[in-house]
Every structure is written in C-alpha cells, then in structure tokens.
Design a protein around this motif. Structure first.
Motif, PDB file in Angstrom:
ATOM      1  N   SER A 211       1.308  -0.573  -0.074  1.00 22.27           N
ATOM      2  CA  SER A 211       0.320   0.208   0.040  1.00 22.27           C
ATOM      3  C   SER A 211       1.125   1.276  -0.568  1.00 22.27           C
ATOM      4  O   SER A 211       2.092   1.115   0.082  1.00 22.27           O
ATOM      5  CB  SER A 211      -0.635   0.324   0.886  1.00 22.27           C
ATOM      6  OG  SER A 211      -2.025   1.544   1.227  1.00 22.27           O
ATOM      7  N   ARG A 213       1.379   6.084   1.480  1.00 21.81           N
ATOM      8  CA  ARG A 213       0.561   7.195   1.825  1.00 21.81           C
ATOM      9  C   ARG A 213       0.712   8.645   0.432  1.00 21.81           C
ATOM     10  O   ARG A 213       0.087   8.836   0.006  1.00 21.81           O
ATOM     11  CB  ARG A 213       1.279   7.336   3.259  1.00 21.81           C
ATOM     12  CG  ARG A 213       0.840   5.935   4.289  1.00 21.81           C
ATOM     13  CD  ARG A 213      -0.736   6.340   4.413  1.00 21.81           C
ATOM     14  NE  ARG A 213      -0.385   5.646   6.017  1.00 21.81           N
ATOM     15  CZ  ARG A 213      -1.373   4.642   5.661  1.00 21.81           C
ATOM     16  NH1 ARG A 213      -1.758   3.579   3.680  1.00 21.81           N
ATOM     17  NH2 ARG A 213      -1.370   3.627   6.272  1.00 21.81           N
ATOM     18  N   TYR A 221       2.504  -4.849   4.175  1.00 18.84           N
ATOM     19  CA  TYR A 221       2.737  -5.385   5.124  1.00 18.84           C
ATOM     20  C   TYR A 221       2.409  -6.570   5.170  1.00 18.84           C
ATOM     21  O   TYR A 221       2.204  -7.367   3.996  1.00 18.84           O
ATOM     22  CB  TYR A 221       0.828  -5.826   6.032  1.00 18.84           C
ATOM     23  CG  TYR A 221       0.737  -4.413   6.399  1.00 18.84           C
ATOM     24  CD1 TYR A 221      -0.469  -3.456   5.629  1.00 18.84           C
ATOM     25  CD2 TYR A 221       0.431  -4.168   7.271  1.00 18.84           C
ATOM     26  CE1 TYR A 221      -0.891  -2.074   5.763  1.00 18.84           C
ATOM     27  CE2 TYR A 221      -0.309  -3.006   7.970  1.00 18.84           C
ATOM     28  CZ  TYR A 221      -1.228  -1.998   6.967  1.00 18.84           C
ATOM     29  OH  TYR A 221      -1.932  -0.833   7.291  1.00 18.84           O
ATOM     30  N   PRO A 292      -8.516  -5.130   8.713  1.00 18.71           N
ATOM     31  CA  PRO A 292      -8.490  -4.907   8.000  1.00 18.71           C
ATOM     32  C   PRO A 292      -8.435  -5.155   6.737  1.00 18.71           C
ATOM     33  O   PRO A 292      -8.158  -3.995   5.636  1.00 18.71           O
ATOM     34  CB  PRO A 292      -6.449  -4.193   8.221  1.00 18.71           C
ATOM     35  CG  PRO A 292      -6.047  -5.256   9.420  1.00 18.71           C
ATOM     36  CD  PRO A 292      -6.974  -6.090  10.115  1.00 18.71           C
TER      37      PRO A 292
HETATM   38  C1  PHB Z   1      -3.360   0.596   4.530  1.00 21.95           C
HETATM   39  O1  PHB Z   1      -2.751   1.167   3.638  1.00 21.95           O
HETATM   40  O2  PHB Z   1      -2.312   0.832   5.747  1.00 21.95           O
HETATM   41  C2  PHB Z   1      -4.253  -0.435   4.444  1.00 21.95           C
HETATM   42  C3  PHB Z   1      -4.660  -0.458   3.038  1.00 21.95           C
HETATM   43  C4  PHB Z   1      -5.987  -1.561   2.463  1.00 21.95           C
HETATM   44  C5  PHB Z   1      -5.936  -2.242   3.345  1.00 21.95           C
HETATM   45  C6  PHB Z   1      -5.351  -2.041   4.895  1.00 21.95           C
HETATM   46  C7  PHB Z   1      -5.057  -1.385   5.099  1.00 21.95           C
HETATM   47  O3  PHB Z   1      -6.585  -3.090   3.715  1.00 21.95           O
END
Ligand code: PHB
Ligand code: APR
Length: 389
Positions: A211, A213, A221, A292
């Motif tokens: 992922s 920001r 992860y 999540p």
């Molecule tokens: C994250 O960017 O932290 C994130 C993005 C999508 C998810 C879970 C965490 O499903």
C-alpha cells in the motif's frame, strides 16, 4: 457545564460527527483520553469510500484531501506469480481515494479549532450516567478536577477500548466476535510505492499487502504469527519475506529502505448490538471492529456517523425522533455487510494453520473466479468502494 451532545472520543468518528453537527448549529463537547499529538501519531489505513469523501466535503474539511489524495480506479490481487486488476471504474463507474487516516484526523482537528468547538484532552474516568433517561450526564476528571456535563445525548465514539459500549447493560448487549489466528506485521518506509495501485497478495507463505501514503511513503504488511515479536523482524527480514510473497516481476522493482514505523496488529471481527441504549449512541470502533483486509474500519465508522448525524439533526430541527429510534437497526445493517466483506477477503487471502489441501483448492478456485468472472469482480468492487448508505 451543559452541551446538547457529548462526544466521548476524539478520533475520526467523534471529530467528524462533531463537525457535521456544528454546521447545523448543534453544540458538542468532545472528551478525549489522550493528547492531540498522541491521537495524531496513530498510523492507520487510508482507503476512503466515496461516502466518506462526500461527508468530508459536506463537513467542509476536504480541502487538503482534494489536493493531496490519490484516486484509485481499482486494486490488484496476486496469487503466486499471477497478478490481476479489479477495475472499479470499468466495472461500476466508481473509485476509492487514498488519503492517510492520520491526515484526515489532522484536518478534522484543524476544522474543530476553527469552529471553536470544545475539546477536552487527557480526560480520565469518563462515566456516562442515566443514558436511559431524558437527562443523561457525563462525569470525568480533567485538570485535576472532577467535572460533569449535562446533555441531551451522548455519542460513544471512544473506540474498542472505550467506556461507552460497557455502559450498555450486559442484559441488553450482545457481542459477536471472531479472532483470527494470525496478525499483520506492518512497516512504513520513505520509499516509492512498488505499484500505482494496492496489491493484495495471497501466497503459500501467507498474505502480504503493498500500500502507500504518497509518492515517497509506502505501507507494507505481511501476515505473521500472533506470537511474533517486532524485535524478531529486522527490516531486511521483512523485505525478504515480502518479496517471497509477491509476484517476481513486482519483487524485482521493489524499492526497500529503513522502516520509520513497525508494528504488529491482531485481526478480529467484532460487533456489539444494539448500537443505541436510550440517549447513548455507539459509533465506529466502539461498536464494531473488522480485520483490515477490506479497508472497512474507518469507512464503517463514517456510515455510523452519517446515520447518527442525520438522526440528531432531524431531532433538533424537526423534533422528529424517527432517525434516533431506527439508528441502531440502520447502522447495523450496513455494519454486518462490511463485516462480511472483511471476513470474506480475509479468508480468501490468508493462510490458516488448520487449512487442509481441500481448503487450499477452494481458496484458489475462489481467487480464480475473482480473476476471470466479471460478476465476482463486480461484487468485490461494489463492496470495496462502499455500499450505499
Ligand atoms: C493501509 O494502507 O494501511 C491499508 C490499505 C488497505 C487495507 C489495509 C491497510 O485493506
Ligand atoms: N474517554 C475518552 N476518550 C477515549 C476513551 C475514554 N474512556 N477511550 C478511548 N478514547 C479515545 C481514544 O483515545 C481515541 O482517540 O477515543 C478515540 C477512539 O478513536 P478510534 O479508536 O480511532 O475509533 P473511531 O474514531 O471509531 O475510528 C475508527 O479509526 O481506529 C481506527 O481502525 C479504526 O479505522 C477505524 C477508525
């Protein structure tokens, strides 16, 4: 002290509700256990459904988000060396917005400052009294003084570990929980994202997620054991494991770097019913938790806030209690759909210790169905971008 609505919890739920109510002339006080800086140091997911984006605009706090966010028209799923895209825009004409929850919370605090809304930080011993009466009140300690706020309503936006949910008597409350037998080890690194969309990876070694920001801040992860300790995971060990779980073509272009944040989080599904007791309403993590995987935590908190804001505005403006009476039922209907999507995607993408060879065949068949069948992709897309409020 008196306020129309006391909001317990100064996280995204409490702040968004406070901002929306303020715009309708409804007075609130936010009680927050931590300091503002502590709240703003939390690293949380930042995938925003259209509903939340629209609420941020309605709340007048979307300015920075509009400038700095990323619009994603889809997301990627990989299994071993296969990688495919689920294109939300082509399938259903919608998208999601990538904007860190930390930034969103920051924007909400800035907006609250501008409205002069009362926020009391570092409160202790919050207790909600007479919620099942017409005259609830909240007591707490702050600045070394015992204080009391009389109010019309209390919004319990104090997260999973707050006091609001516990205020509802055990005889009234029913809780549903599923704890998953693994966690997520996450890192933040000042490196360019490996792909222009998120990659959810199913691999024989376990789940991974790529992922981001911003163009130089990435979030990764890997699924880990619940017994894992952060100290046992060097940055190098993390990067090596991540590369083993994503397609080679992606691993080859992965830019690694030092972690600036590293944490392990457990995964659970949790719902507490009802979400209302008298004049106390639960919002967000105070009432429900999702794994999540589906990025539904913040977004489901947002739909709770949408329903509660509507209900309170109708009460104050039209003396109409229908929204209040139906809040719990309406919020829970959407909560359970988010729980199901989060549970289904977690089962689809992770390795479970007790999985049999047959289970693995079923998992692979389901991923391939998602890879090749438009109806399966459409179901995923509709749930990921957010079902209607
Ligand atoms: C994250 O960017 O932290 C994130 C993005 C999508 C998810 C879970 C965490 O499903
Ligand atoms: N008194 C006052 N404040 C409290 C108390 C208490 N007894 N207990 C908890 N709080 C505060 C916490 O410090 C936190 O700032 O309530 C806030 C709850 O915020 P969140 O846990 O972020 O929950 P919520 O606002 O519902 O947001 C849901 O944020 O935590 C993520 O994964 C979650 O994405 C989801 C979203």
């Amino acid at each position: 002290m008196r306020s129309q609505v006391v909001i317990v919890g100064g996280g995204p739920s409490g702040l968004l509700l406070g901002q929306l109510l303020h715009l309708k002339g409804i007075d609130t006080v936010v009680l927050e256990r931590k300091t503002r800086d502590y709240v703003l140091r939390r690293i949380r997911a930042g995938i925003l459904e259209t509903g939340l984006v629209n609420m941020m605009r309605e709340a007048g706090v979307a300015g920075r988000m509009e400038k700095e966010c990323y619009v994603h028209h889809g997301t990627c799923i990989s299994y071993e060396n296969e990688l495919f895209d689920i294109n939300f825009r082509e399938l259903i004409g919608q998208n999601v917005v990538v904007y860190g929850q930390t930034e969103l919370t920051h924007d909400l605090y800035d907006a609250r400052d501008a409205t002069g809304g009362r926020t009391i930080f570092e409160v202790e011993g919050v207790e909600i009294h007479d919620a099942d009466s017409d005259a609830p009140y909240v007591t707490f300690t702050a600045d070394g003084r015992n204080q009391r706020i009389d109010c019309d309503f209390v919004a319990g936006c104090d997260g999973f570990h707050g006091v609001s949910r516990q205020t509802i008597p055990d005889s009234v409350r029913k809780e549903y929980e599923k704890v998953f037998p693994f966690g997520w080890l996450g890192i933040l690194s000042e490196t360019p994202p490996v792909h222009d969309e998120l990659i959810y990876a199913n691999s024989s070694r376990g789940f991974a997620l790529c992922s981001m920001r911003n163009e130089n801040l990435s979030r990764y992860y890997v699924q880990c054991a619940l017994t894992d300790k952060i100290e046992a995971w060097s940055d190098e060990a993390f990067w090596d494991e991540l590369k083993r779980r994503i397609p080679e073509s992606v691993a080859d272009r992965l830019v690694t770097g030092p972690s600036i944040e590293k944490s392990i989080a457990p995964l659970r599904s949790f719902v507490s019913e009802p979400m209302r007791w008298g004049r106390l309403f639960l919002c967000g993590d105070a009432a429900h938790i999702v794994p999540p995987t589906g990025a539904k935590g913040l977004n489901t908190a947002a739909s709770d806030v949408h329903y509660l804001n509507d209900a309170l505005v109708r009460y104050y403006q039209d003396k109409d209690s229908h929204g209040i009476e139906t809040y719990s039922e309406k919020a829970l209907s959407r909560v359970w759909k988010a729980e199901r999507f989060s549970w289904a995607t977690t089962n689809l993408l992770h390795r479970f210790p007790d999985q049999t060879d047959f289970d693995l065949k079923m998992q692979r068949a389901e991923i391939q169905s998602l890879h090749y069948h438009e109806t399966a992709q459409t179901w995923f897309a509709q749930n990921y971008v957010g079902l209607p409020y």
